[in-house]
Motif scaffolding. Structure first.
Motif, mmCIF file in Angstrom:
data_model
loop_
_atom_site.group_PDB
_atom_site.id
_atom_site.type_symbol
_atom_site.label_atom_id
_atom_site.label_comp_id
_atom_site.label_asym_id
_atom_site.label_seq_id
_atom_site.Cartn_x
_atom_site.Cartn_y
_atom_site.Cartn_z
ATOM 1 N N LYS A 40 0.761 -1.217 0.083
ATOM 2 C CA LYS A 40 -0.090 -0.173 0.025
ATOM 3 C C LYS A 40 0.764 1.064 0.133
ATOM 4 C CE LYS A 40 -3.866 -2.322 2.083
ATOM 5 N NZ LYS A 40 -5.104 -2.460 3.491
ATOM 6 N N THR A 41 0.230 2.346 -0.296
ATOM 7 C CA THR A 41 0.940 3.508 -0.437
ATOM 8 C C THR A 41 0.959 4.419 0.911
ATOM 9 O OG1 THR A 41 0.271 3.737 -2.898
ATOM 10 C CG2 THR A 41 1.052 5.599 -2.031
ATOM 11 N N TYR A 42 2.085 4.956 1.227
ATOM 12 C CA TYR A 42 2.229 5.777 2.395
ATOM 13 C C TYR A 42 2.890 7.453 2.155
ATOM 14 C CZ TYR A 42 -0.003 1.972 4.750
ATOM 15 O OH TYR A 42 -0.729 1.071 4.993
ATOM 16 N N MET A 43 2.863 8.335 3.009
ATOM 17 C CA MET A 43 3.779 9.522 2.784
ATOM 18 C C MET A 43 4.303 9.685 4.231
ATOM 19 S SD MET A 43 1.883 13.194 2.198
ATOM 20 C CE MET A 43 1.184 12.613 0.734
ATOM 21 N N LEU A 44 5.543 10.224 3.957
ATOM 22 C CA LEU A 44 6.215 10.998 5.178
ATOM 23 C C LEU A 44 6.165 12.319 4.742
ATOM 24 C CD1 LEU A 44 9.198 8.739 6.108
ATOM 25 C CD2 LEU A 44 7.250 9.243 7.639
ATOM 26 N N GLY A 45 6.008 13.467 5.680
ATOM 27 C CA GLY A 45 6.005 14.777 5.303
ATOM 28 C C GLY A 45 4.823 15.341 4.744
ATOM 29 N N ASP A 46 4.921 16.538 4.384
ATOM 30 C CA ASP A 46 3.571 17.001 3.667
ATOM 31 C C ASP A 46 3.836 18.354 2.797
ATOM 32 O OD1 ASP A 46 4.502 19.247 5.472
ATOM 33 O OD2 ASP A 46 2.569 19.038 6.716
ATOM 34 N N LYS A 47 2.962 18.723 1.831
ATOM 35 C CA LYS A 47 3.279 19.530 0.612
ATOM 36 C C LYS A 47 4.352 19.398 -0.002
ATOM 37 C CE LYS A 47 0.193 23.150 3.128
ATOM 38 N NZ LYS A 47 -0.238 22.154 4.028
ATOM 39 N N SER A 48 5.181 20.470 0.026
ATOM 40 C CA SER A 48 6.419 20.378 -0.886
ATOM 41 C C SER A 48 7.608 19.422 -0.378
ATOM 42 C CB SER A 48 7.102 21.741 -0.942
ATOM 43 O OG SER A 48 7.458 22.246 0.156
ATOM 44 N N LYS A 49 7.563 19.028 0.994
ATOM 45 C CA LYS A 49 8.428 18.109 1.652
ATOM 46 C C LYS A 49 7.783 16.737 1.857
ATOM 47 C CE LYS A 49 10.345 21.854 4.578
ATOM 48 N NZ LYS A 49 10.694 22.400 6.071
ATOM 49 N N ALA A 50 6.916 16.340 1.138
ATOM 50 C CA ALA A 50 6.325 15.020 1.042
ATOM 51 C C ALA A 50 7.034 13.916 0.322
ATOM 52 C CB ALA A 50 4.688 15.077 0.747
ATOM 53 N N ASP A 51 7.446 12.727 0.777
ATOM 54 C CA ASP A 51 7.652 11.819 -0.012
ATOM 55 C C ASP A 51 6.482 10.546 -0.119
ATOM 56 O OD1 ASP A 51 10.195 11.934 -1.274
ATOM 57 O OD2 ASP A 51 11.262 12.017 0.716
ATOM 58 N N VAL A 52 6.102 10.431 -1.128
ATOM 59 C CA VAL A 52 5.200 9.184 -1.422
ATOM 60 C C VAL A 52 6.211 7.728 -1.923
ATOM 61 C CG1 VAL A 52 3.066 8.327 -2.505
ATOM 62 C CG2 VAL A 52 3.238 10.770 -1.720
ATOM 63 N N PHE A 53 5.569 6.719 -1.149
ATOM 64 C CA PHE A 53 6.213 5.527 -1.596
ATOM 65 C C PHE A 53 5.340 4.189 -1.159
ATOM 66 C CE2 PHE A 53 7.435 7.081 2.506
ATOM 67 C CZ PHE A 53 6.996 6.183 3.518
ATOM 68 N N ILE A 54 5.479 3.129 -1.765
ATOM 69 C CA ILE A 54 4.903 1.797 -1.341
ATOM 70 C C ILE A 54 5.937 1.081 -0.266
ATOM 71 C CG2 ILE A 54 4.110 0.012 -2.562
ATOM 72 C CD1 ILE A 54 4.225 1.622 -5.288
ATOM 73 N N ILE A 55 5.106 0.755 0.527
ATOM 74 C CA ILE A 55 5.633 -0.444 1.558
ATOM 75 C C ILE A 55 5.709 -1.889 0.739
ATOM 76 C CG2 ILE A 55 5.849 -1.584 3.694
ATOM 77 C CD1 ILE A 55 5.099 1.112 4.900
ATOM 78 N N LYS A 56 6.845 -2.426 0.330
ATOM 79 C CA LYS A 56 6.892 -3.769 -0.198
ATOM 80 C C LYS A 56 6.802 -4.856 0.535
ATOM 81 C CE LYS A 56 6.938 -4.062 -3.913
ATOM 82 N NZ LYS A 56 5.792 -4.216 -5.055
ATOM 83 N N GLU A 57 7.653 -4.707 1.820
ATOM 84 C CA GLU A 57 7.734 -5.888 2.609
ATOM 85 C C GLU A 57 8.242 -5.527 4.078
ATOM 86 O OE1 GLU A 57 11.001 -9.927 2.485
ATOM 87 O OE2 GLU A 57 11.221 -7.967 1.222
ATOM 88 N N LYS A 58 7.631 -6.391 4.893
ATOM 89 C CA LYS A 58 7.986 -6.077 6.210
ATOM 90 C C LYS A 58 9.105 -7.092 6.487
ATOM 91 C CE LYS A 58 6.392 -6.075 11.064
ATOM 92 N NZ LYS A 58 5.242 -6.406 12.184
ATOM 93 N N CYS A 59 10.549 -6.383 6.953
ATOM 94 C CA CYS A 59 11.532 -7.311 7.176
ATOM 95 C C CYS A 59 12.025 -7.425 8.619
ATOM 96 C CB CYS A 59 12.658 -6.386 6.429
ATOM 97 S SG CYS A 59 12.392 -5.998 4.895
ATOM 98 N N GLY A 60 11.264 -6.951 9.435
ATOM 99 C CA GLY A 60 11.757 -7.175 10.795
ATOM 100 C C GLY A 60 10.682 -6.296 11.911
ATOM 101 N N ILE A 61 10.951 -6.261 13.020
ATOM 102 C CA ILE A 61 10.035 -5.282 13.914
ATOM 103 C C ILE A 61 10.367 -3.934 13.553
ATOM 104 C CG2 ILE A 61 9.742 -4.534 16.303
ATOM 105 C CD1 ILE A 61 10.622 -7.167 17.126
ATOM 106 N N ASN A 62 9.094 -3.294 12.844
ATOM 107 C CA ASN A 62 8.937 -2.038 12.418
ATOM 108 C C ASN A 62 10.041 -1.658 11.539
ATOM 109 O OD1 ASN A 62 6.620 -1.416 13.809
ATOM 110 N ND2 ASN A 62 7.671 -0.513 15.634
ATOM 111 N N GLU A 63 10.559 -2.450 10.823
ATOM 112 C CA GLU A 63 11.308 -2.161 9.527
ATOM 113 C C GLU A 63 10.749 -2.614 8.190
ATOM 114 O OE1 GLU A 63 15.937 -2.845 7.966
ATOM 115 O OE2 GLU A 63 15.395 -3.680 10.007
ATOM 116 N N TYR A 64 10.631 -1.820 7.236
ATOM 117 C CA TYR A 64 10.091 -2.267 6.101
ATOM 118 C C TYR A 64 10.948 -1.712 4.900
ATOM 119 C CZ TYR A 64 5.853 -2.233 8.947
ATOM 120 O OH TYR A 64 5.054 -2.641 10.086
#
Length: 230
Positions: A158-182
């Protein structure tokens, strides 16, 4: 005259994903074109489309469907794994078409005339996921995000975002690799500070006049904090 056998060689394989749900699209009719010529890939039950040689190393493939927006993708076969030459392509569902996953529609219009429509738009959910950014690392040309916090959401594909407006990065989380690591894929080009909250986002494309209908999860159409042009 001896027995002549032709060995069929796979050029590449497409896996088509529904961008809203992150699921492989099945039982949907697609047409594929290169330079206006219709191709006839082998269609596999698991939603894979197998294209056979001969084909160029670099090519532009147009994907057409009644239920999903038309998309043209650049395929560079030289960067695909020769043993498993599979390329994921995410498609945007059209409003009003049959959809295997329940959703609502967040509608509006991009009024800024600086954009040449159609463009991809992204709606950010106001309520964060519960995960907070800690750090990022790279390994074997892959990018990994590390978070703190807790969420019960299934984040993968699914698709997620860090930041907002001009500082936003949108990306897809492809795999969970550990505790809270993706492992993530897509745009992650800006420096983000520890403590930034992870937000679910939803994407679609505008029409020729800038109008959009973005699929969002039920009861969330009233809780979108902003819409960005990607």
């Amino acid at each position: 005259m001896g027995d002549i056998r032709m060995k069929t060689r796979v050029a590449f394989v497409l896996k088509l994903l529904d961008d809203y749900s992150g699921k492989v699209i099945r039982k949907e009719a697609f047409l594929f074109y290169i330079d206006g010529e219709l191709l006839h890939p082998i269609v596999k039950d698991e939603g894979m489309y197998v294209f056979l040689e001969p084909l160029s190393t670099v090519l532009q493939l147009k994907i057409v469907s009644n239920s999903y927006f038309e998309q043209t993708v650049m395929i560079d076969r030289s960067v695909l794994d020769p043993q498993n030459p599979v390329m994921d392509v995410r498609l945007f569902i059209k409003c009003g078409r049959s959809h295997a996953y329940q959703c609502e529609w967040y509608t509006g219009c991009i009024g800024d005339k600086k954009y040449s429509h159609p463009v991809v738009v992204c709606a950010r959910r106001a309520k964060p996921t519960g995960l907070v950014f800690k750090s990022v690392r790279e390994e074997n040309s892959k990018k990994y995000l590390i978070f703190s916090g807790f969420t019960q959401e299934n984040l993968v594909e699914k698709t997620y975002m860090l930041g907002d407006k001009s500082k936003a990065d949108v990306f897809i989380i492809k795999e969970k690799c550990g505790i809270n690591e993706y492992c993530v894929e897509g745009n992650f080009t800006r420096k983000h500070d520890a403590g930034e909250k992870l937000h679910r986002t939803y994407r679609s494309v505008t029409d020729e006049k800038g109008g959009y209908a973005i699929p969002v999860e039920g009861r969330e159409e009233d809780f979108i904090s902003e819409v960005l042009v990607l």
